[in-house]
Design an enzyme around this catalytic site. Sequence first.
Site, PDB file in Angstrom:
ATOM      1  N   HIS A 135      29.526  43.941 -28.152  1.00  0.00           N
ATOM      2  CA  HIS A 135      30.420  43.181 -27.281  1.00  0.00           C
ATOM      3  C   HIS A 135      30.119  41.698 -27.455  1.00  0.00           C
ATOM      4  CE1 HIS A 135      27.583  41.927 -24.072  1.00  0.00           C
ATOM      5  NE2 HIS A 135      26.976  43.080 -24.279  1.00  0.00           N
TER       6      HIS A 135
ATOM      7  N   ASP B 247      22.070  38.922 -25.774  1.00  0.00           N
ATOM      8  CA  ASP B 247      22.933  39.972 -25.210  1.00  0.00           C
ATOM      9  C   ASP B 247      24.391  39.562 -25.375  1.00  0.00           C
ATOM     10  OD1 ASP B 247      23.924  42.143 -23.797  1.00  0.00           O
ATOM     11  OD2 ASP B 247      23.487  41.268 -21.840  1.00  0.00           O
TER      12      ASP B 247
ATOM     13  N   GLU C 125      32.274  44.102 -21.665  1.00  0.00           N
ATOM     14  CA  GLU C 125      31.141  44.991 -21.345  1.00  0.00           C
ATOM     15  C   GLU C 125      30.367  44.525 -20.127  1.00  0.00           C
ATOM     16  OE1 GLU C 125      27.079  46.630 -21.364  1.00  0.00           O
ATOM     17  OE2 GLU C 125      27.688  44.524 -21.554  1.00  0.00           O
ATOM     18  N   GLU C 126      30.199  43.216 -19.976  1.00  0.00           N
ATOM     19  CA  GLU C 126      29.368  42.689 -18.897  1.00  0.00           C
ATOM     20  C   GLU C 126      29.979  42.903 -17.512  1.00  0.00           C
ATOM     21  OE1 GLU C 126      26.462  42.018 -19.284  1.00  0.00           O
ATOM     22  OE2 GLU C 126      26.075  41.128 -21.241  1.00  0.00           O
TER      23      GLU C 126
ATOM     24  N   HIS D 294      20.193  38.055 -19.480  1.00  0.00           N
ATOM     25  CA  HIS D 294      20.818  37.531 -18.252  1.00  0.00           C
ATOM     26  C   HIS D 294      19.949  36.487 -17.556  1.00  0.00           C
ATOM     27  CE1 HIS D 294      23.504  41.386 -17.696  1.00  0.00           C
ATOM     28  NE2 HIS D 294      23.583  40.868 -18.909  1.00  0.00           N
TER      29      HIS D 294
ATOM     30  N   GLU E 185      23.077  46.462 -28.619  1.00  0.00           N
ATOM     31  CA  GLU E 185      22.405  45.773 -27.521  1.00  0.00           C
ATOM     32  C   GLU E 185      20.991  45.414 -27.990  1.00  0.00           C
ATOM     33  OE1 GLU E 185      23.374  44.846 -24.548  1.00  0.00           O
ATOM     34  OE2 GLU E 185      25.263  45.919 -24.238  1.00  0.00           O
TER      35      GLU E 185
END
Length: 374
Positions: free
Chosen positions: A82, A108, A142-143, A349, A167
Amino acid sequence: MDKIKKYMVKNKDRIFDDIQFIVESESPSNNKQLSDACGQRIQQLFQRHFGYMAEEIKEEIYGNHLRFEFGRGKDTILILSHFDTVWEKGDLPFRVEGDKVFGPGIYDMKGGLVQAIWALKALKELKIPLKKKVVFLCTSDEEVGSPSSRKIIEQEARNSKYALVTEPPVAGTGALKTGRKGSSRYFVEIKGIAAHSGNNHKDGISAIKQAAQLIVFLESLTDYKKGTTINVGSVKGGGKLNVVPDSATIGMNVRVTSKEEQVRIDEIIRGLRPNTPGIRLKVRGGMNRPPMIRNKGTGKLFKLAKNAAKDLNMELQEANVGGGSDANITASLGVPTLDGLGAAGDGIHAKNEHILLSEIPNRAALLCKIVSLL
């Protein structure tokens, strides 16, 4: 040195340049314009390295998804990446500090996405034959739980023998992910009755007070022994300090290790009732991703990856982690799924999100070798 590893070492700087090219095109999940601009940069990489671009799957709300085919074969290997990020435009600068490269979504998972492109490029340029066709799906949501890409992922997974997800691996150990917790997302809207806080306080019914009571109850459902966590991550409500608040909304994320526990918590949340007369509740959301449970197929896939890693002088480990990804979706359909095949680094994140330059050849070579062996 293994020829795939040698190829990645030789092209390390070019891989890094492509990563920078994608990372500098910021792509917050909820910004379609920016996401589509990033998608076009990915298309430029496909065109540059393979001579053709991916099929563009149009979306109205989120960025357009990209479906790229490589090779031929009766059976299919699905690679999932993603390119949306949790960061808003301008949140994180791109910078290099020694072996660490920082930037929004670089860990990510834009680093992993670019490494996957180079894994396929290496197969082409080294003329390594494939036993199966590769479908490389790059998604833009995706997030936020894959609301528009989920059906596409499910359709591709049903037509695939294996799913490989780029990932990031586990920080520190570089372990691949063979199990993940399931996740659910909920919002509880609370309606009360407004009143002047001085003259008519007794006539009001506070939505914020009810929210506070619900938060205490919901977080009490966390059970570390079971692996269940309920996190109330957002609270909104009220306004003027001299008015009893008549509205509030709480948002929560639920993580569980089994489908049964996911259903149990779902029933509790959907069954919430006010404990104050005059309060009204409305629950939105639900179960988003089922748990990714390690099965025999995943075990065999990891064994193949572990043997491939030995050829690259890498000692590979596996892990069961708390975060969710699109691997949960493919695994729930019974497709042997291996996750964590992206770029090594840390800070998922977090403000220190980064990848390690020195690990780019290793991780790109590992994915390439796995695809070649399947």
